[in-house]
Scaffold this active site. Structure first.
Site, PDB file in Angstrom:
ATOM      1  N   SER A   1       0.846  -1.206   0.000  1.00 15.45           N
ATOM      2  CA  SER A   1       0.000   0.000   0.000  1.00 15.45           C
ATOM      3  C   SER A   1       0.871   1.241   0.000  1.00 15.45           C
ATOM      4  O   SER A   1       1.990   1.233   0.539  1.00 15.45           O
ATOM      5  CB  SER A   1      -0.872   0.023   1.256  1.00 15.45           C
ATOM      6  OG  SER A   1      -1.528   1.262   1.375  1.00 15.45           O
TER       7      SER A   1
ATOM      8  N   TYR B   1      -0.740  -0.803  10.321  1.00 19.24           N
ATOM      9  CA  TYR B   1      -0.985  -1.124   8.901  1.00 19.24           C
ATOM     10  C   TYR B   1       0.241  -0.733   8.060  1.00 19.24           C
ATOM     11  O   TYR B   1       0.701  -1.505   7.211  1.00 19.24           O
ATOM     12  CB  TYR B   1      -2.232  -0.366   8.457  1.00 19.24           C
ATOM     13  CG  TYR B   1      -2.672  -0.602   7.036  1.00 19.24           C
ATOM     14  CD1 TYR B   1      -3.270  -1.800   6.648  1.00 19.24           C
ATOM     15  CD2 TYR B   1      -2.531   0.404   6.067  1.00 19.24           C
ATOM     16  CE1 TYR B   1      -3.708  -1.994   5.339  1.00 19.24           C
ATOM     17  CE2 TYR B   1      -2.971   0.223   4.764  1.00 19.24           C
ATOM     18  CZ  TYR B   1      -3.555  -0.980   4.404  1.00 19.24           C
ATOM     19  OH  TYR B   1      -3.988  -1.166   3.104  1.00 19.24           O
TER      20      TYR B   1
HETATM   21  P1  NAP Z   1     -11.764  -5.047   0.970  1.00 24.44           P
HETATM   22  O1  NAP Z   1     -12.682  -4.487  -0.070  1.00 24.44           O
HETATM   23  O2  NAP Z   1     -12.019  -4.742   2.404  1.00 24.44           O
HETATM   24  O3  NAP Z   1     -11.711  -6.649   0.770  1.00 24.44           O
HETATM   25  C1  NAP Z   1     -10.909  -7.392   1.645  1.00 24.44           C
HETATM   26  C2  NAP Z   1     -10.807  -8.821   1.165  1.00 24.44           C
HETATM   27  O4  NAP Z   1      -9.892  -9.509   2.031  1.00 24.44           O
HETATM   28  C3  NAP Z   1     -12.116  -9.574   1.247  1.00 24.44           C
HETATM   29  O5  NAP Z   1     -12.148 -10.543   0.226  1.00 24.44           O
HETATM   30  C4  NAP Z   1     -12.034 -10.270   2.622  1.00 24.44           C
HETATM   31  O6  NAP Z   1     -12.802 -11.479   2.729  1.00 24.44           O
HETATM   32  C5  NAP Z   1     -10.547 -10.607   2.631  1.00 24.44           C
HETATM   33  N1  NAP Z   1     -10.021 -10.823   3.978  1.00 24.44           N
HETATM   34  C6  NAP Z   1     -10.008  -9.981   5.027  1.00 24.44           C
HETATM   35  N2  NAP Z   1      -9.418 -10.563   6.091  1.00 24.44           N
HETATM   36  C7  NAP Z   1      -9.065 -11.810   5.684  1.00 24.44           C
HETATM   37  C8  NAP Z   1      -8.440 -12.910   6.316  1.00 24.44           C
HETATM   38  N3  NAP Z   1      -8.035 -12.844   7.588  1.00 24.44           N
HETATM   39  N4  NAP Z   1      -8.241 -14.046   5.604  1.00 24.44           N
HETATM   40  C9  NAP Z   1      -8.643 -14.142   4.311  1.00 24.44           C
HETATM   41  N5  NAP Z   1      -9.237 -13.123   3.648  1.00 24.44           N
HETATM   42  C10 NAP Z   1      -9.440 -11.980   4.343  1.00 24.44           C
HETATM   43  O7  NAP Z   1     -10.250  -4.614   0.702  1.00 24.44           O
HETATM   44  P2  NAP Z   1      -9.571  -3.979  -0.610  1.00 24.44           P
HETATM   45  O8  NAP Z   1      -9.733  -2.508  -0.544  1.00 24.44           O
HETATM   46  O9  NAP Z   1      -9.981  -4.727  -1.805  1.00 24.44           O
HETATM   47  O10 NAP Z   1      -8.028  -4.282  -0.274  1.00 24.44           O
HETATM   48  C11 NAP Z   1      -7.321  -5.379  -0.834  1.00 24.44           C
HETATM   49  C12 NAP Z   1      -5.852  -5.225  -0.528  1.00 24.44           C
HETATM   50  O11 NAP Z   1      -5.390  -3.992  -1.071  1.00 24.44           O
HETATM   51  C13 NAP Z   1      -5.533  -5.179   0.963  1.00 24.44           C
HETATM   52  O12 NAP Z   1      -4.324  -5.838   1.217  1.00 24.44           O
HETATM   53  C14 NAP Z   1      -5.373  -3.695   1.223  1.00 24.44           C
HETATM   54  O13 NAP Z   1      -4.550  -3.463   2.334  1.00 24.44           O
HETATM   55  C15 NAP Z   1      -4.747  -3.241  -0.066  1.00 24.44           C
HETATM   56  N6  NAP Z   1      -4.932  -1.821  -0.339  1.00 24.44           N
HETATM   57  C16 NAP Z   1      -6.176  -1.279  -0.458  1.00 24.44           C
HETATM   58  C17 NAP Z   1      -6.311   0.087  -0.731  1.00 24.44           C
HETATM   59  C18 NAP Z   1      -7.650   0.760  -0.883  1.00 24.44           C
HETATM   60  O14 NAP Z   1      -7.672   1.997  -0.942  1.00 24.44           O
HETATM   61  N7  NAP Z   1      -8.736   0.033  -0.980  1.00 24.44           N
HETATM   62  C19 NAP Z   1      -5.154   0.881  -0.843  1.00 24.44           C
HETATM   63  C20 NAP Z   1      -3.911   0.290  -0.714  1.00 24.44           C
HETATM   64  C21 NAP Z   1      -3.803  -1.063  -0.458  1.00 24.44           C
HETATM   65  P3  NAP Z   1     -14.343 -11.455   3.241  1.00 24.44           P
HETATM   66  O15 NAP Z   1     -15.133 -10.917   2.072  1.00 24.44           O
HETATM   67  O16 NAP Z   1     -14.658 -12.881   3.535  1.00 24.44           O
HETATM   68  O17 NAP Z   1     -14.388 -10.557   4.425  1.00 24.44           O
END
Ligand code: NAP
Length: 244
Positions: A141, A154
């Site tokens: 991130s 984080y």
């Molecule tokens: P999100 O919409 O909250 O989705 C999270 C996903 O991770 C869901 O599929 C969830 O499963 C799964 N998950 C959460 N805890 C878990 C665990 N303990 N074991 C297995 N699966 C788990 O998140 P996102 O925004 O797509 O983020 C995805 C990645 O990108 C993350 O690593 C995040 O840190 C990174 N990221 C995101 C952003 C942003 O702005 N969105 C920016 C930088 C980096 P369930 O559906 O079953 O809960």
């Protein structure tokens, strides 16, 4: 030979977009998630709608026993196959200023965002090493590169993923396995929405004046997992609308 791709956290958001894109590239998807079965089923349906293949593989990435049980069962059912693509995408936020942060919050965020990478990768690379081929992409991130109040845990996990990516890339280079990190900026998913609901302002100035789309991260991951990237490893690539 069929290429299998395990994407953690693929039921929603960025992981779902990556799973859809890799399925379009011809990978058979192992779609991991923690507990949101309805969202995972919908992701699977979207993949199949475009002619792709996906099987659901729920487990908590912070629980090595659960990972091993799921993968043992998969390997037993696929004795001649291995997982050629691993995208360590599962992640959580739990924002809190350091002064108020409970040890449980610190450990949970580190467990999912960092230790999950270790447990999953440790279990999956054996097949890549034996087969002298593999693609690993770690979703870090921008928070690991610049500072955001409330995200000490984080940011520590996401910055550690960058260090781990570089070391593992060197370690696995002789085996023709590439390891890269992608650092998204603010992407319009439920994770980003959590901050908005708490009334937070956008924490970074985004020169492109919009949030990123999950697909815009997925396109890069698709390229990194393709057969055009044999010589790209140990790299950290942002998808952030020129925010950094
Ligand atoms: P999100 O919409 O909250 O989705 C999270 C996903 O991770 C869901 O599929 C969830 O499963 C799964 N998950 C959460 N805890 C878990 C665990 N303990 N074991 C297995 N699966 C788990 O998140 P996102 O925004 O797509 O983020 C995805 C990645 O990108 C993350 O690593 C995040 O840190 C990174 N990221 C995101 C952003 C942003 O702005 N969105 C920016 C930088 C980096 P369930 O559906 O079953 O809960």
């Amino acid at each position: 030979m069929k290429r299998y791709a395990l994407i953690t956290g693929a039921s929603r958001g960025i992981g779902r977009a990556i799973a859809i894109e890799l399925a379009k590239d011809g990978c058979s998807i192992l779609l991991n998630y923690k507990s949101n079965h309805a969202a995972a089923q919908e992701a699977k349906r979207l993949i199949e709608e475009t002619g792709g293949e996906a099987e659901l593989m729920p487990f908590d990435v912070s629980q090595p026993d659960a990972i091993n049980a799921a993968l043992d069962a998969w390997f037993a059912a696929h004795p001649d196959d291995y997982i050629d693509v691993l995208v360590n995408n599962a992640g959580i936020v739990d924002d809190e200023i350091m002064l108020a942060m409970e040890p449980e919050q610190w450990h949970r965020v580190i467990d999912v965002n960092l230790n999950g990478f270790f447990y999953c990768t440790r279990r999956v690379i054996e097949g890549m090493v034996v087969n002298h081929h593999g693609r690993i992409v770690n979703i870090s991130s921008i928070a690991g590169q610049v500072g955001f109040a409330g995200q000490t845990h984080y940011a520590a996990a996401k910055a550690a993923l960058v260090g781990a990516t570089r070391s593992l890339a060197v370690e696995l280079a002789p085996k023709r396995i590439t390891v890269n990190a992608v650092t998204p900026g603010t992407i319009g998913t439920e994770m980003a929405q959590q901050g908005v609901e708490k009334g937070e302002q956008l924490r970074i100035d985004i020169p492109m004046r919009r949030l990123g789309k999950p697909e815009e991260v997925a396109y890069l991951v698709s390229f990194l997992c393709s057969n055009r990237t044999d010589y790209i490893s140990g790299q950290v690539i942002g998808v952030n609308g020129a925010a950094l």
